[in-house]
Design an enzyme around this catalytic site. Sequence first.
Site, mmCIF file in Angstrom:
data_model
loop_
_atom_site.group_PDB
_atom_site.id
_atom_site.type_symbol
_atom_site.label_atom_id
_atom_site.label_comp_id
_atom_site.label_asym_id
_atom_site.label_seq_id
_atom_site.Cartn_x
_atom_site.Cartn_y
_atom_site.Cartn_z
ATOM 1 C CG LEU A 105 -1.960 -1.080 1.355
ATOM 2 C CD1 LEU A 105 -2.666 -1.011 2.708
ATOM 3 C CD2 LEU A 105 -2.980 -0.956 0.227
ATOM 4 C CG ASP A 106 0.370 4.280 -2.856
ATOM 5 O OD1 ASP A 106 1.143 3.421 -3.311
ATOM 6 O OD2 ASP A 106 -0.496 4.863 -3.531
ATOM 7 C CE1 TYR A 107 5.779 7.376 5.078
ATOM 8 C CE2 TYR A 107 4.618 9.391 4.465
ATOM 9 C CZ TYR A 107 5.483 8.703 5.304
ATOM 10 O OH TYR A 107 6.050 9.353 6.361
ATOM 11 C CG HIS A 188 0.877 5.381 -7.299
ATOM 12 N ND1 HIS A 188 1.002 5.110 -5.956
ATOM 13 C CD2 HIS A 188 1.938 6.166 -7.617
ATOM 14 C CE1 HIS A 188 2.087 5.701 -5.488
ATOM 15 N NE2 HIS A 188 2.682 6.330 -6.469
ATOM 16 C CE LYS A 191 -2.828 7.437 -3.497
ATOM 17 N NZ LYS A 191 -1.546 7.210 -2.860
#
Length: 237
Positions: A105-107, A188, A191
């Site tokens: 997962l992204d930050y 991503h 997004k």
Amino acid sequence: MISARTRLDRFISQHTSFSRRDVRLLLAQSRIEVDGVAVSDIQKIVHQFSQISVDGVSIQNNQPRYLMLNKPAGVVSATTDPQHKTVLDIIDAPFRNELHIAGRLDYNTTGLILLTNDGCWSRNLSLPENHIQKHYLVELENPVTAEYAELFAQGIYFEYEQITTAPAQLRVLSERMVELSITDGRYHQVKRMFGRFQNKVLVLHRYGVGNLQLGDLELGQYRELSAAEAGSIHRQD
Ligand code: URA
């Protein structure tokens, strides 16, 4: 530890001082056990989690581990990082250094992240052809329109990878809050899907993977999966 499947005689000769010839004798004398059963078949295939012993002495006894963690924002999906806290830093278990991440997962994304020491399991999870759904709750900058669900269901062409995303399901909860389920996991991806409509993702939370849901696991908490839960991650058509 072995990562792939291998023949028992090869495994024993690589991990002990017994030669392949010795192993044949040991097998004939029923002195080798795999998962508690004496083995005589020289072609027997063993894997990373086979319990193997010779004359009652353990040669391999790895335990498969499967964990779910509710990742907070501001934590990196990595095993080490020179600057930031990682998901592995949250795990306080003697086997933590054996673990790898199954699906990053992204930050700033929160939610369900899976960790394991079982490479076959994590590979299975990541294969798009296994159609394992990842479920996200998404808060957007602008209202969604009916076009979104249509386009996501058809798939979106990503120029960089030259691929079309697998059909995704969108459920609209309110003007700017949706649930999205995808079966692939490109960089991503969520997004970029909303980016096609110039609609910025403000908050992204993964609440489920396949049949697994976070339930009441709080941010920053983790727990081991039961064998049944780990086994529930398989191809879904
Ligand atoms: N898609 C994204 O854009 N970010 C994530 O963290 C997960 C899926």
